[in-house]
Design a protein around this motif. Structure first.
Motif, mmCIF file in Angstrom:
data_model
loop_
_atom_site.group_PDB
_atom_site.id
_atom_site.type_symbol
_atom_site.label_atom_id
_atom_site.label_comp_id
_atom_site.label_asym_id
_atom_site.label_seq_id
_atom_site.Cartn_x
_atom_site.Cartn_y
_atom_site.Cartn_z
ATOM 1 N N PRO A 1 0.806 -1.228 0.000
ATOM 2 C CA PRO A 1 0.000 0.000 0.000
ATOM 3 C C PRO A 1 0.837 1.275 0.000
ATOM 4 C CG PRO A 1 -0.938 -1.595 1.526
ATOM 5 C CD PRO A 1 0.365 -2.171 1.051
ATOM 6 N N GLU A 2 1.993 1.260 0.667
ATOM 7 C CA GLU A 2 2.835 2.452 0.717
ATOM 8 C C GLU A 2 3.488 2.770 -0.623
ATOM 9 O OE1 GLU A 2 5.190 -0.854 2.980
ATOM 10 O OE2 GLU A 2 3.076 -0.272 2.628
ATOM 11 N N ASP A 3 3.387 1.838 -1.581
ATOM 12 C CA ASP A 3 3.942 2.076 -2.921
ATOM 13 C C ASP A 3 2.880 2.528 -3.925
ATOM 14 O OD1 ASP A 3 6.610 1.466 -2.339
ATOM 15 O OD2 ASP A 3 6.251 -0.688 -2.537
ATOM 16 N N SER B 1 -14.636 0.197 -3.858
ATOM 17 C CA SER B 1 -14.498 1.547 -3.315
ATOM 18 C C SER B 1 -13.033 1.947 -3.342
ATOM 19 C CB SER B 1 -15.028 1.633 -1.876
ATOM 20 O OG SER B 1 -14.090 1.090 -0.960
ATOM 21 N N GLY B 2 -12.779 3.239 -3.238
ATOM 22 C CA GLY B 2 -11.417 3.729 -3.236
ATOM 23 C C GLY B 2 -10.680 3.452 -1.955
ATOM 24 N N THR B 3 -11.404 3.060 -0.909
ATOM 25 C CA THR B 3 -10.776 2.805 0.389
ATOM 26 C C THR B 3 -10.812 1.326 0.754
ATOM 27 O OG1 THR B 3 -12.886 3.281 1.498
ATOM 28 C CG2 THR B 3 -11.335 5.120 1.231
ATOM 29 N N GLN B 4 -11.042 0.468 -0.203
ATOM 30 C CA GLN B 4 -11.138 -0.964 0.083
ATOM 31 C C GLN B 4 -9.826 -1.479 0.658
ATOM 32 O OE1 GLN B 4 -13.016 -3.179 -3.013
ATOM 33 N NE2 GLN B 4 -12.286 -5.155 -2.299
ATOM 34 N N PRO B 5 -9.851 -2.102 1.837
ATOM 35 C CA PRO B 5 -8.611 -2.570 2.448
ATOM 36 C C PRO B 5 -8.141 -3.892 1.845
ATOM 37 C CG PRO B 5 -10.462 -3.095 3.868
ATOM 38 C CD PRO B 5 -11.024 -2.332 2.698
ATOM 39 N N GLY B 6 -6.859 -4.188 2.030
ATOM 40 C CA GLY B 6 -6.311 -5.452 1.572
ATOM 41 C C GLY B 6 -5.125 -5.253 0.652
ATOM 42 N N LEU B 7 -4.130 -6.122 0.785
ATOM 43 C CA LEU B 7 -2.903 -6.000 0.008
ATOM 44 C C LEU B 7 -3.156 -6.067 -1.494
ATOM 45 C CD1 LEU B 7 0.206 -5.792 0.048
ATOM 46 C CD2 LEU B 7 0.289 -8.295 0.248
ATOM 47 N N GLU C 1 -5.140 -2.066 -2.269
ATOM 48 C CA GLU C 1 -4.868 -0.699 -1.843
ATOM 49 C C GLU C 1 -3.955 0.080 -2.769
ATOM 50 O OE1 GLU C 1 -4.200 -0.108 2.416
ATOM 51 O OE2 GLU C 1 -5.008 -2.121 2.741
ATOM 52 N N ALA C 2 -2.995 -0.570 -3.418
ATOM 53 C CA ALA C 2 -2.059 0.158 -4.285
ATOM 54 C C ALA C 2 -2.607 0.379 -5.691
ATOM 55 C CB ALA C 2 -0.721 -0.583 -4.361
ATOM 56 N N HIS C 3 -3.793 -0.141 -5.986
ATOM 57 C CA HIS C 3 -4.412 0.055 -7.294
ATOM 58 C C HIS C 3 -5.333 1.261 -7.225
ATOM 59 C CE1 HIS C 3 -3.804 -4.313 -8.967
ATOM 60 N NE2 HIS C 3 -2.681 -3.670 -8.740
ATOM 61 N N ASP D 1 -19.980 -0.579 -10.882
ATOM 62 C CA ASP D 1 -20.654 0.603 -10.356
ATOM 63 C C ASP D 1 -19.655 1.583 -9.757
ATOM 64 O OD1 ASP D 1 -23.180 -0.202 -11.119
ATOM 65 O OD2 ASP D 1 -23.695 -1.066 -9.176
ATOM 66 N N TYR D 2 -18.632 1.061 -9.086
ATOM 67 C CA TYR D 2 -17.595 1.951 -8.562
ATOM 68 C C TYR D 2 -16.664 2.427 -9.676
ATOM 69 C CZ TYR D 2 -13.122 3.372 -6.625
ATOM 70 O OH TYR D 2 -11.970 4.059 -6.369
ATOM 71 N N ALA D 3 -16.225 1.510 -10.524
ATOM 72 C CA ALA D 3 -15.221 1.843 -11.537
ATOM 73 C C ALA D 3 -15.670 2.992 -12.431
ATOM 74 C CB ALA D 3 -14.879 0.616 -12.375
ATOM 75 N N VAL D 4 -16.927 2.984 -12.855
ATOM 76 C CA VAL D 4 -17.371 4.003 -13.815
ATOM 77 C C VAL D 4 -17.472 5.390 -13.188
ATOM 78 C CG1 VAL D 4 -18.582 2.323 -15.261
ATOM 79 C CG2 VAL D 4 -19.842 3.515 -13.437
ATOM 80 N N THR D 5 -17.375 5.468 -11.857
ATOM 81 C CA THR D 5 -17.388 6.790 -11.220
ATOM 82 C C THR D 5 -16.017 7.448 -11.245
ATOM 83 O OG1 THR D 5 -16.901 5.958 -8.977
ATOM 84 C CG2 THR D 5 -19.227 6.042 -9.659
ATOM 85 N N VAL D 6 -14.951 6.663 -11.493
ATOM 86 C CA VAL D 6 -13.593 7.233 -11.435
ATOM 87 C C VAL D 6 -12.760 6.953 -12.685
ATOM 88 C CG1 VAL D 6 -13.411 7.347 -8.916
ATOM 89 C CG2 VAL D 6 -12.857 5.201 -10.096
ATOM 90 N N ILE D 7 -13.239 6.080 -13.558
ATOM 91 C CA ILE D 7 -12.528 5.746 -14.800
ATOM 92 C C ILE D 7 -13.491 5.962 -15.960
ATOM 93 C CG2 ILE D 7 -11.259 3.975 -16.093
ATOM 94 C CD1 ILE D 7 -10.798 2.496 -13.475
#
Length: 470
Positions: free
Chosen positions: A264-266, A297-303, A306-308, A348-354
């Motif tokens: 996530p830090e990358d 969602s943009g805040t979905q946790p998990g390795l 998070e970096a995507h 539904d999430y993707a089309v709001t940001v891409i």
């Protein structure tokens, strides 16, 4: 129109063909069946559109097909974007751009349009009709229904004779071919891939190959390998130069980064790396794309997630491939590989940001066989759709179709007494996915992975969309 028929107890293919007024030989080819193939209750059969689809048979040539159908050979070539019309393969699905119809006494334009599943206005335009009045003996050209033009990507892991032959045969259905995979070493050099023959097969079909670069080691996807790259700008420049050299040498038309389990830090470093790649690739007319984990969602946790950064990738790259599959993963509980409600949540999430014209929706071409009762630590077996049908036939299982997930499944007990649950893909589930692609107005679809016999899928795809050729 193409239909999908669900096999009932006691059905035979001959009876089905008669009931549906379908050509028996075409029905065999569309579903990869032979005279000895058993039918399974609940099995989905793709029934080609008898007016606007033709499945190539052994010994067919384009000229004889055109004459039989009453269309121009060049019209078939154009409609199917055939690069080598002399090389047709048995089982290849041809789209028929129009049919001729001789008006019978009492027929109406409305009735004719309904018979062919065609648009009445399109018929009038194609024949320059001033009105709807018709005369007996009048010959009308009936244009095929228009299909949305979409891009189609297919991953392949087969680099031998069988994998190459598959790309030759299925290439007419694809925009891109993605040989999986190249990876990179700690010095920025690329690992080799014996991809020459599949690249030649792609070129023969006008399919653009994409170089897949993954943060992969002998132990699988490596967070540490990605970190070494993303935290070293000099190493990135070396890798990019090596990528460009390989792409030029092999004839790839772009790169797709399949970086998974990035720390996530990358996240921001990954974004900056993509900008650096785009600056080097764009002047050479090369495509840059990424494969992204299925986020809701943009805040979905998990390795994995998070970096995507969906929004950043959508702004930088030419397109993204959403890996909308693997809910039914080999190490998890039995379930559909790509349940439609889950795919919808990602879209539904993707089309709001891409931008929608940058989204390729992933779709699986495989199934899985789990031992049940399921126990943590066990691994399901990955199987092809036709292997699933063979299992159902061998063990006398009826196939069911989940109305919400829109996927087929069944249970059986093997010879040792072990119970199994199988989820896979069929003509119905693939129709649901392509309909979703059209509903959301996305750029296209991306299949994981070739190597699984599934002829029904290409009948469905050809009926619902036209693959863009660049």
């Amino acid at each position: 129109m193409m239909e999908i028929y669900t096999v009932q107890q006691g059905d035979t293919l001959w009876r089905i063909a008669n009931r549906l007024d379908a050509d028996l030989a075409q029905l065999f080819l569309a579903n990869g069946l032979t005279a000895s193939s058993p039918l399974v209750p609940g099995q989905a059969l793709a029934v080609p559109d008898r007016f606007f689809q033709y499945i190539v048979q052994e010994g067919d040539q384009l000229g004889t097909i055109a004459a039989r159908l009453g269309v121009l050979a060049q019209a078939l070539i154009n409609a199917n974007q055939l690069r080598n019309p002399a090389s047709l393969f048995p089982g290849q699905v041809l789209f028929i751009p129009y049919r001729n119809h001789t008006v019978k006494q009492g027929e109406t334009l409305y009735g004719i349009a309904r018979t062919y599943g065609a648009d009445m206005g399109a018929i009038m335009q194609a024949n320059r009709l001033p009105g709807t009045a018709l005369s007996a003996g009048q010959v009308l050209r009936i244009p095929a229904p228009r299909r949305p033009v979409k891009e189609v990507n297919a991953y392949t892991t087969g680099f031998g004779a069988a994998g190459t032959a598959e790309v030759y045969q299925l290439g007419p259905y694809f925009t891109y071919l993605s040989p999986f995979r190249h990876t990179f070493r700690e010095d920025g050099s690329l690992t080799p891939l014996n991809d020459r023959s599949v690249l030649q097969a792609a070129e023969a079909n006008g399919v653009l190959p994409l170089l897949i670069l993954a943060n992969f080691t002998s132990e699988g996807f490596s967070s540490d390998l990605a970190a070494r790259l993303l935290r070293n700008e000099a190493l990135q420049e070396t890798l990019i130069s090596n990528l460009l050299a390989t792409i030029r040498q092999k004839g790839y038309r772009g790169v797709n980064f399949d970086f998974e389990y990035v720390y996530p830090e990358d996240r921001d470093r990954y974004t900056a790396f993509l900008r650096r790649v785009a600056r080097r690739f764009r002047p050479e007319g090369l495509l840059v794309s990424t494969a992204l984990a299925p986020k809701i969602s943009g805040t979905q946790p998990g390795l994995l997630y998070e970096a995507h950064d969906y929004g950043a990738h959508g702004a930088i790259v030419d397109f993204v491939i959403l890996m909308t599959y693997e809910w039914g993963w080999a190490g998890g509980r039995p379930r559909a590989i790509a349940p439609i409600p889950e795919v919808r949540r990602v879209l539904d999430y993707a089309v709001t940001v891409i931008p929608r014209n940058k989204i390729m929706m992933g779709a699986p071409l495989y199934g899985r066989d789990w031992r049940i009762p399921w126990r943590a630590g066990t691994t399901a077996r990955t199987i092809s759709p036709h292997e699933a049908l063979s299992l159902a036939a061998r063990y006398g299982a009826d196939i069911r179709y989940h109305p919400t997930d829109q996927a087929p499944y069944f249970r059986y007990t093997d010879a040792s007494g072990q119970q199994h649950e199988v989820w896979f893909e069929d003509a119905r589930s693939m129709r649901a996915k392509i309909n979703l692609l059209n509903e959301y107005g996305l750029r296209g679809i991306s299949y994981w992975v070739l190597g699984n016999p599934f002829p029904e899928n290409w009948v469905v795809q050809q009926a619902l969309i036209q693959a863009r050729k660049r």
